[in-house]
Design a protein around this motif. Structure first.
Motif, short mmCIF file in Angstrom:
data_model
loop_
_atom_site.label_atom_id
_atom_site.label_comp_id
_atom_site.label_asym_id
_atom_site.label_seq_id
_atom_site.Cartn_x
_atom_site.Cartn_y
_atom_site.Cartn_z
N TYR A 279 0.80 -1.15 0.06
CA TYR A 279 -0.10 0.00 0.09
C TYR A 279 0.80 1.35 0.12
CZ TYR A 279 -3.55 3.30 1.02
OH TYR A 279 -4.45 4.41 0.97
N SER B 11 0.68 5.33 0.24
CA SER B 11 0.08 6.61 0.40
C SER B 11 0.37 7.75 -0.57
CB SER B 11 -0.03 7.10 1.99
OG SER B 11 0.99 7.55 2.26
N GLY C 141 -3.15 4.93 -2.61
CA GLY C 141 -4.02 5.66 -1.97
C GLY C 141 -3.79 6.92 -1.98
N ASP C 142 -4.95 7.91 -2.48
CA ASP C 142 -4.63 9.50 -2.37
C ASP C 142 -5.88 10.09 -2.32
OD1 ASP C 142 -3.35 12.09 -2.71
OD2 ASP C 142 -1.51 11.06 -4.11
N LEU D 92 -5.81 11.62 4.60
CA LEU D 92 -5.33 11.42 5.92
C LEU D 92 -5.94 12.35 6.88
CD1 LEU D 92 -1.38 10.96 4.79
CD2 LEU D 92 -3.30 9.32 5.53
N VAL E 85 -9.17 6.27 6.81
CA VAL E 85 -8.17 5.55 6.90
C VAL E 85 -8.38 3.86 6.89
CG1 VAL E 85 -6.23 4.84 8.79
CG2 VAL E 85 -6.58 7.28 8.01
N THR F 158 -9.85 2.82 3.55
CA THR F 158 -8.97 2.41 2.29
C THR F 158 -8.43 0.99 2.45
OG1 THR F 158 -7.16 3.71 1.04
CG2 THR F 158 -6.83 3.65 3.59
N ASN G 216 4.31 4.88 3.67
CA ASN G 216 3.76 6.29 3.96
C ASN G 216 4.45 7.47 3.13
OD1 ASN G 216 1.58 5.44 5.89
ND2 ASN G 216 3.58 4.89 7.07
N MET H 196 -2.45 5.71 9.80
CA MET H 196 -2.22 4.81 8.79
C MET H 196 -1.44 3.40 9.33
SD MET H 196 -3.64 5.30 5.82
CE MET H 196 -2.58 4.38 4.57
#
Ligand SMILES: NC(=O)c1ccc[n+]([C@@H]2O[C@H](COP(=O)([O-])OP(=O)(O)OC[C@H]3O[C@@H](n4cnc5c(N)ncnc54)[C@H](O)[C@@H]3O)[C@@H](O)[C@H]2O)c1
Length: 264
Positions: A11, A13, A37-38, A68, A74, A77, A93, A126
Protein backbone atom coordinates in the motif's frame (compact mmCIF):
# COMPACT_ATOMS: atom_id res chain seq x y z
CA UNK A 1 20.57 -7.04 -6.93
CA UNK A 2 17.10 -8.49 -7.13
CA UNK A 3 14.66 -8.41 -4.24
CA UNK A 4 11.72 -10.63 -5.09
CA UNK A 5 8.39 -9.16 -4.09
CA UNK A 6 6.26 -11.93 -5.60
CA UNK A 7 2.98 -12.38 -3.69
CA UNK A 8 3.61 -9.15 -1.75
CA UNK A 9 0.94 -6.47 -1.60
CA UNK A 10 2.17 -2.93 -1.04
CA UNK A 11 0.00 0.00 0.00
CA UNK A 12 1.46 3.39 -1.00
CA UNK A 13 -0.07 6.58 0.42
CA UNK A 14 0.18 9.73 -1.65
CA UNK A 15 -0.24 7.18 -4.43
CA UNK A 16 -0.65 9.55 -7.35
CA UNK A 17 2.48 11.66 -6.76
CA UNK A 18 5.77 11.19 -8.61
CA UNK A 19 7.53 9.69 -5.58
CA UNK A 20 4.73 7.11 -5.30
CA UNK A 21 4.89 6.29 -9.00
CA UNK A 22 8.66 5.73 -8.76
CA UNK A 23 8.15 3.58 -5.68
CA UNK A 24 5.33 1.60 -7.29
CA UNK A 25 7.61 0.98 -10.27
CA UNK A 26 10.31 -0.42 -8.01
CA UNK A 27 7.86 -2.85 -6.36
CA UNK A 28 5.97 -3.82 -9.53
CA UNK A 29 9.15 -4.72 -11.37
CA UNK A 30 9.89 -7.31 -8.68
CA UNK A 31 6.43 -8.86 -8.93
CA UNK A 32 4.48 -7.10 -6.16
CA UNK A 33 0.91 -5.84 -6.41
CA UNK A 34 0.40 -2.22 -5.44
CA UNK A 35 -2.45 -0.21 -3.98
CA UNK A 36 -2.24 3.54 -4.53
CA UNK A 37 -4.16 5.68 -2.01
CA UNK A 38 -4.61 9.43 -2.41
CA UNK A 39 -6.99 12.39 -2.30
CA UNK A 40 -8.13 12.58 -5.92
CA UNK A 41 -9.45 9.70 -8.01
CA UNK A 42 -8.65 11.44 -11.32
CA UNK A 43 -4.96 11.70 -10.36
CA UNK A 44 -4.95 8.11 -9.12
CA UNK A 45 -6.36 7.02 -12.48
CA UNK A 46 -3.61 9.00 -14.18
CA UNK A 47 -0.92 7.37 -12.01
CA UNK A 48 -2.30 3.91 -12.78
CA UNK A 49 -2.44 4.66 -16.51
CA UNK A 50 1.15 5.88 -16.34
CA UNK A 51 2.28 2.59 -14.76
CA UNK A 52 0.28 0.50 -17.21
CA UNK A 53 1.86 2.47 -20.02
CA UNK A 54 5.28 1.45 -18.63
CA UNK A 55 4.24 -2.16 -19.21
CA UNK A 56 2.91 -3.25 -15.81
CA UNK A 57 -0.28 -5.31 -15.63
CA UNK A 58 -3.44 -3.40 -14.79
CA UNK A 59 -4.54 -6.29 -12.50
CA UNK A 60 -1.46 -5.66 -10.31
CA UNK A 61 -2.46 -2.04 -9.58
CA UNK A 62 -5.43 -0.90 -7.52
CA UNK A 63 -6.43 2.61 -6.45
CA UNK A 64 -8.36 3.92 -3.47
CA UNK A 65 -9.47 7.42 -2.61
CA UNK A 66 -8.71 8.56 0.93
CA UNK A 67 -7.82 11.61 3.00
CA UNK A 68 -5.37 11.50 5.88
CA UNK A 69 -7.25 14.28 7.65
CA UNK A 70 -10.46 12.24 7.58
CA UNK A 71 -9.64 9.31 9.82
CA UNK A 72 -12.72 7.29 8.77
CA UNK A 73 -11.09 6.90 5.36
CA UNK A 74 -7.98 5.39 6.93
CA UNK A 75 -10.11 2.32 7.67
CA UNK A 76 -12.04 2.25 4.40
CA UNK A 77 -8.88 2.58 2.33
CA UNK A 78 -7.46 -0.62 3.85
CA UNK A 79 -10.85 -2.28 3.29
CA UNK A 80 -10.53 -1.29 -0.38
CA UNK A 81 -6.99 -2.67 -0.54
CA UNK A 82 -8.08 -5.98 1.01
CA UNK A 83 -11.02 -6.17 -1.37
CA UNK A 84 -8.59 -5.82 -4.27
CA UNK A 85 -5.82 -8.19 -3.18
CA UNK A 86 -6.97 -9.93 0.04
CA UNK A 87 -4.23 -8.48 2.26
CA UNK A 88 -1.54 -5.84 2.62
CA UNK A 89 2.03 -6.84 3.58
CA UNK A 90 3.92 -3.58 3.20
CA UNK A 91 2.91 0.01 3.93
CA UNK A 92 4.83 2.90 2.40
CA UNK A 93 3.80 6.22 3.95
CA UNK A 94 4.59 8.77 1.24
CA UNK A 95 1.72 11.30 1.48
CA UNK A 96 2.86 14.61 2.90
CA UNK A 97 2.42 18.35 2.64
CA UNK A 98 4.55 21.44 2.70
CA UNK A 99 2.30 24.47 2.95
CA UNK A 100 4.78 27.22 2.07
CA UNK A 101 7.72 29.27 3.24
CA UNK A 102 7.21 31.56 6.24
CA UNK A 103 9.01 32.72 9.36
CA UNK A 104 7.98 31.20 12.69
CA UNK A 105 6.68 34.63 13.69
CA UNK A 106 4.29 34.64 10.73
CA UNK A 107 3.22 31.00 10.82
CA UNK A 108 -0.53 30.49 11.08
CA UNK A 109 -1.92 27.97 13.51
CA UNK A 110 -3.95 26.26 10.74
CA UNK A 111 -0.80 25.71 8.66
CA UNK A 112 1.03 24.11 11.58
CA UNK A 113 -2.02 21.94 12.31
CA UNK A 114 -2.50 20.77 8.72
CA UNK A 115 1.20 19.95 8.37
CA UNK A 116 1.18 17.86 11.53
CA UNK A 117 -2.23 16.31 10.84
CA UNK A 118 -1.09 14.97 7.47
CA UNK A 119 2.63 14.38 7.94
CA UNK A 120 2.56 12.98 11.47
CA UNK A 121 -0.91 12.07 12.73
CA UNK A 122 -2.11 10.74 9.36
CA UNK A 123 1.05 8.66 8.98
CA UNK A 124 0.70 7.31 12.50
CA UNK A 125 -2.98 6.39 12.06
CA UNK A 126 -2.26 4.66 8.74
CA UNK A 127 0.48 2.66 10.44
CA UNK A 128 -1.70 1.72 13.42
CA UNK A 129 -4.55 0.58 11.18
CA UNK A 130 -2.15 -1.46 9.07
CA UNK A 131 -0.58 -3.09 12.12
CA UNK A 132 -3.99 -3.87 13.62
CA UNK A 133 -4.81 -5.83 10.48
CA UNK A 134 -1.44 -7.62 10.40
CA UNK A 135 -1.90 -8.70 14.02
CA UNK A 136 -5.44 -9.93 13.26
CA UNK A 137 -4.07 -12.34 10.69
CA UNK A 138 -0.97 -13.16 12.71
CA UNK A 139 1.29 -11.92 9.96
CA UNK A 140 4.50 -9.91 9.91
CA UNK A 141 5.14 -7.07 7.52
CA UNK A 142 7.03 -3.86 7.03
CA UNK A 143 6.54 -0.11 6.99
CA UNK A 144 8.70 2.48 5.31
CA UNK A 145 8.03 6.11 6.24
CA UNK A 146 9.11 8.93 3.97
CA UNK A 147 10.62 11.63 6.20
CA UNK A 148 13.05 14.14 4.67
CA UNK A 149 16.57 15.43 5.12
CA UNK A 150 14.69 18.41 6.62
CA UNK A 151 14.29 16.12 9.67
CA UNK A 152 18.04 16.17 10.21
CA UNK A 153 19.11 19.57 8.90
CA UNK A 154 16.76 22.45 9.39
CA UNK A 155 15.78 24.39 6.27
CA UNK A 156 14.99 28.09 6.55
CA UNK A 157 11.39 29.29 6.74
CA UNK A 158 9.72 25.92 7.04
CA UNK A 159 9.76 25.21 10.76
CA UNK A 160 6.47 23.30 10.63
CA UNK A 161 7.68 20.97 7.88
CA UNK A 162 11.11 20.47 9.52
CA UNK A 163 9.51 19.61 12.86
CA UNK A 164 6.93 17.29 11.31
CA UNK A 165 9.61 15.29 9.52
CA UNK A 166 11.73 15.13 12.69
CA UNK A 167 8.62 13.74 14.39
CA UNK A 168 8.30 11.09 11.66
CA UNK A 169 11.93 10.12 12.20
CA UNK A 170 11.40 9.73 15.94
CA UNK A 171 8.05 7.98 15.51
CA UNK A 172 9.79 5.48 13.25
CA UNK A 173 11.94 4.44 16.21
CA UNK A 174 8.92 3.95 18.49
CA UNK A 175 7.13 1.94 15.83
CA UNK A 176 10.18 -0.24 15.22
CA UNK A 177 10.63 -0.85 18.93
CA UNK A 178 7.00 -1.62 19.76
CA UNK A 179 6.16 -3.70 16.69
CA UNK A 180 9.36 -5.77 16.37
CA UNK A 181 7.86 -8.52 18.57
CA UNK A 182 5.10 -8.93 15.96
CA UNK A 183 7.56 -9.41 13.09
CA UNK A 184 6.92 -5.93 11.76
CA UNK A 185 9.93 -3.95 10.60
CA UNK A 186 9.82 -0.15 10.38
CA UNK A 187 12.34 2.23 8.83
CA UNK A 188 12.33 5.68 7.26
CA UNK A 189 14.03 7.35 4.34
CA UNK A 190 15.19 10.96 4.36
CA UNK A 191 15.38 12.12 0.74
CA UNK A 192 17.14 15.24 -0.48
CA UNK A 193 15.73 17.24 -3.41
CA UNK A 194 13.63 14.85 -5.50
CA UNK A 195 12.25 15.91 -8.88
CA UNK A 196 8.53 16.12 -8.01
CA UNK A 197 5.59 18.52 -7.97
CA UNK A 198 6.35 19.44 -4.35
CA UNK A 199 9.90 20.42 -5.19
CA UNK A 200 8.66 22.52 -8.09
CA UNK A 201 6.23 24.27 -5.74
CA UNK A 202 9.12 24.98 -3.33
CA UNK A 203 11.19 26.45 -6.16
CA UNK A 204 8.31 28.68 -7.27
CA UNK A 205 7.74 29.84 -3.68
CA UNK A 206 11.46 30.50 -3.27
CA UNK A 207 11.55 32.57 -6.49
CA UNK A 208 8.49 34.53 -5.37
CA UNK A 209 10.03 35.37 -1.99
CA UNK A 210 13.74 35.61 -2.65
CA UNK A 211 14.13 35.76 -6.44
CA UNK A 212 16.13 33.34 -8.55
CA UNK A 213 15.69 31.26 -11.62
CA UNK A 214 13.99 27.89 -12.03
CA UNK A 215 16.58 26.46 -14.44
CA UNK A 216 19.43 27.44 -12.13
CA UNK A 217 17.62 25.91 -9.15
CA UNK A 218 17.05 22.66 -11.03
CA UNK A 219 20.82 22.52 -11.55
CA UNK A 220 21.85 23.43 -8.01
CA UNK A 221 19.24 22.09 -5.58
CA UNK A 222 20.22 18.45 -6.04
CA UNK A 223 23.02 16.96 -3.93
CA UNK A 224 26.36 18.35 -5.21
CA UNK A 225 27.76 14.82 -4.93
CA UNK A 226 25.24 13.78 -7.61
CA UNK A 227 25.20 16.96 -9.65
CA UNK A 228 21.47 16.66 -10.42
CA UNK A 229 18.10 16.24 -8.77
CA UNK A 230 17.25 12.84 -7.29
CA UNK A 231 14.73 10.81 -9.31
CA UNK A 232 11.66 9.29 -7.59
CA UNK A 233 12.55 5.77 -8.76
CA UNK A 234 15.95 6.05 -7.04
CA UNK A 235 14.18 6.67 -3.73
CA UNK A 236 11.70 3.89 -4.55
CA UNK A 237 14.46 1.31 -4.92
CA UNK A 238 15.79 2.10 -1.44
CA UNK A 239 12.26 1.93 -0.04
CA UNK A 240 11.82 -1.48 -1.69
CA UNK A 241 15.04 -2.73 -0.10
CA UNK A 242 14.04 -1.47 3.36
CA UNK A 243 10.65 -3.18 2.99
CA UNK A 244 12.25 -6.48 2.03
CA UNK A 245 13.45 -9.48 4.04
CA UNK A 246 17.01 -8.43 3.20
CA UNK A 247 16.61 -5.44 5.53
CA UNK A 248 15.47 -7.47 8.53
CA UNK A 249 18.53 -6.35 10.54
CA UNK A 250 17.90 -2.66 9.85
CA UNK A 251 15.29 -1.32 12.26
CA UNK A 252 14.03 2.09 13.29
CA UNK A 253 16.57 3.84 11.06
CA UNK A 254 16.17 7.04 9.08
CA UNK A 255 18.32 6.44 6.02
CA UNK A 256 19.50 9.56 4.20
CA UNK A 257 18.86 9.14 0.49
CA UNK A 258 20.57 12.28 -0.74
CA UNK A 259 23.80 10.97 -2.23
CA UNK A 260 25.79 11.67 0.93
CA UNK A 261 24.81 15.32 1.25
CA UNK A 262 23.62 14.72 4.82
CA UNK A 263 26.41 12.81 6.51
CA UNK A 264 24.32 11.15 9.24
N1 LIG B 1 10.28 16.21 -3.34
C1 LIG B 1 11.26 16.28 -2.46
O1 LIG B 1 12.30 16.88 -2.73
C2 LIG B 1 11.12 15.61 -1.13
C3 LIG B 1 12.25 15.53 -0.30
C4 LIG B 1 12.15 14.91 0.93
C5 LIG B 1 10.95 14.35 1.32
N2 LIG B 1 9.86 14.45 0.52
C6 LIG B 1 8.62 13.82 0.99
O2 LIG B 1 8.21 12.86 0.04
C7 LIG B 1 6.80 12.71 0.05
C8 LIG B 1 6.26 12.88 -1.36
O3 LIG B 1 6.68 14.14 -1.79
P1 LIG B 1 6.46 14.72 -3.24
O4 LIG B 1 7.57 15.63 -3.48
O5 LIG B 1 6.13 13.64 -4.19
O6 LIG B 1 5.18 15.64 -2.91
P2 LIG B 1 3.85 15.94 -3.72
O7 LIG B 1 3.25 17.16 -3.12
O8 LIG B 1 4.15 15.96 -5.15
O9 LIG B 1 2.97 14.68 -3.33
C9 LIG B 1 2.40 14.51 -2.05
C10 LIG B 1 1.24 13.56 -2.17
O10 LIG B 1 0.59 13.48 -0.90
C11 LIG B 1 -0.80 13.56 -1.11
N3 LIG B 1 -1.50 14.12 0.04
C12 LIG B 1 -1.39 15.38 0.54
N4 LIG B 1 -2.28 15.55 1.53
C13 LIG B 1 -2.95 14.38 1.67
C14 LIG B 1 -4.01 13.96 2.51
N5 LIG B 1 -4.59 14.78 3.41
N6 LIG B 1 -4.45 12.69 2.38
C15 LIG B 1 -3.90 11.85 1.46
N7 LIG B 1 -2.92 12.21 0.63
C16 LIG B 1 -2.44 13.46 0.73
C17 LIG B 1 -0.96 14.49 -2.32
O11 LIG B 1 -2.23 14.37 -2.92
C18 LIG B 1 0.19 14.04 -3.19
O12 LIG B 1 -0.15 13.00 -4.05
C19 LIG B 1 6.29 13.76 1.05
O13 LIG B 1 6.07 13.15 2.31
C20 LIG B 1 7.44 14.75 1.13
O14 LIG B 1 7.44 15.45 2.34
C21 LIG B 1 9.91 15.07 -0.70
Amino acid sequence: MSISMKDRVVYISGGSCMMARGTATAFLEEGASVVLGDLRQDLLDEAKADLVQKGFLSEKISTTQMNLTDLATVKTTFDDAEKAFGKVDILVNIAGVIIGYYKLDDMREEDWDLTFNVNVKGLMEMSREFVKRLKARNAGGSIVNVASNAAKVCFADMADYNASKAAVMNLTQSMALEWAPYGINVNAVCPGAVDTAMLRKCMEESIRLYGGDMEEMRKTWGPPQLGRLIQPYEVGRVIRFLASEDAVIIRGQAISVDAGNTRF
